[in-house]
Scaffold this motif. Sequence first.
Motif, PDB file in Angstrom:
ATOM      1  N   GLU A 165     -56.570  31.176 -22.207  1.00  0.00           N
ATOM      2  CA  GLU A 165     -55.301  31.053 -21.406  1.00  0.00           C
ATOM      3  C   GLU A 165     -53.905  30.893 -22.143  1.00  0.00           C
ATOM      4  OE1 GLU A 165     -55.945  28.276 -18.147  1.00  0.00           O
ATOM      5  OE2 GLU A 165     -58.013  28.605 -17.780  1.00  0.00           O
ATOM      6  N   ASN A 188     -54.239  29.022 -28.900  1.00  0.00           N
ATOM      7  CA  ASN A 188     -55.522  28.812 -28.460  1.00  0.00           C
ATOM      8  C   ASN A 188     -55.808  27.426 -28.668  1.00  0.00           C
ATOM      9  OD1 ASN A 188     -58.112  28.603 -27.670  1.00  0.00           O
ATOM     10  ND2 ASN A 188     -58.743  30.659 -28.791  1.00  0.00           N
ATOM     11  N   ASP A 196     -62.122  31.434 -21.650  1.00  0.00           N
ATOM     12  CA  ASP A 196     -60.890  31.947 -21.647  1.00  0.00           C
ATOM     13  C   ASP A 196     -59.673  31.010 -22.459  1.00  0.00           C
ATOM     14  OD1 ASP A 196     -58.654  33.410 -20.603  1.00  0.00           O
ATOM     15  OD2 ASP A 196     -58.861  32.696 -18.769  1.00  0.00           O
ATOM     16  N   GLU A 230     -51.068  31.883 -22.002  1.00  0.00           N
ATOM     17  CA  GLU A 230     -49.909  31.750 -21.195  1.00  0.00           C
ATOM     18  C   GLU A 230     -49.579  30.243 -20.922  1.00  0.00           C
ATOM     19  OE1 GLU A 230     -52.964  32.922 -18.521  1.00  0.00           O
ATOM     20  OE2 GLU A 230     -52.504  34.091 -20.138  1.00  0.00           O
ATOM     21  N   LYS A 231     -50.546  29.591 -20.637  1.00  0.00           N
ATOM     22  CA  LYS A 231     -50.305  28.221 -20.293  1.00  0.00           C
ATOM     23  C   LYS A 231     -50.231  27.230 -21.564  1.00  0.00           C
ATOM     24  CE  LYS A 231     -53.248  27.854 -16.179  1.00  0.00           C
ATOM     25  NZ  LYS A 231     -54.611  27.287 -15.621  1.00  0.00           N
ATOM     26  N   THR A 232     -50.311  27.631 -22.848  1.00  0.00           N
ATOM     27  CA  THR A 232     -50.362  26.866 -24.037  1.00  0.00           C
ATOM     28  C   THR A 232     -49.200  27.500 -25.164  1.00  0.00           C
ATOM     29  OG1 THR A 232     -52.142  28.077 -25.200  1.00  0.00           O
ATOM     30  CG2 THR A 232     -52.709  25.999 -23.726  1.00  0.00           C
ATOM     31  N   GLY A 233     -48.570  28.455 -24.567  1.00  0.00           N
ATOM     32  CA  GLY A 233     -47.591  29.019 -25.605  1.00  0.00           C
ATOM     33  C   GLY A 233     -48.099  30.058 -26.631  1.00  0.00           C
ATOM     34  N   ASP A 234     -49.300  30.772 -26.343  1.00  0.00           N
ATOM     35  CA  ASP A 234     -49.779  31.814 -27.135  1.00  0.00           C
ATOM     36  C   ASP A 234     -50.508  31.007 -28.030  1.00  0.00           C
ATOM     37  OD1 ASP A 234     -49.105  34.084 -25.496  1.00  0.00           O
ATOM     38  OD2 ASP A 234     -47.135  34.063 -26.693  1.00  0.00           O
TER      39      ASP A 234
END
Length: 104
Positions: free
Chosen positions: A45, A53, A43, A47-51
């Motif tokens: 995520e 990966n 996953d 939204e946690k990393t500023g769009d």
Amino acid sequence: MSSDTTSEGTRAHKAGAFDIRNIIGALMGVYGVILALAGIFGDPELEKTGDINANLWTGLALIVVAAFFFGWARLRPIVVPEDVDRPDDDPTRPAPTRKRPPAH
């Protein structure tokens, strides 16, 4: 004279797998592959990393660093001499003493 001989004509060998650059490259490569696979199949995520990966890009960066270390070790190998001359010791420095077992 080939690159595997020293100026004295004796055969020299390379550090090979024990070269620290190979060890660092292997560790970075393993971590890079794990992170890249986590970035692809896990996953992200976003939204946690500023769009971004983060696992994928960090894994790819680690794989590039590992390739750099392997290339560096391959292009400029460490040559280990066959024998090493003893250094001229300071005669005022005490030598280590070794207790011998008593003679029978």
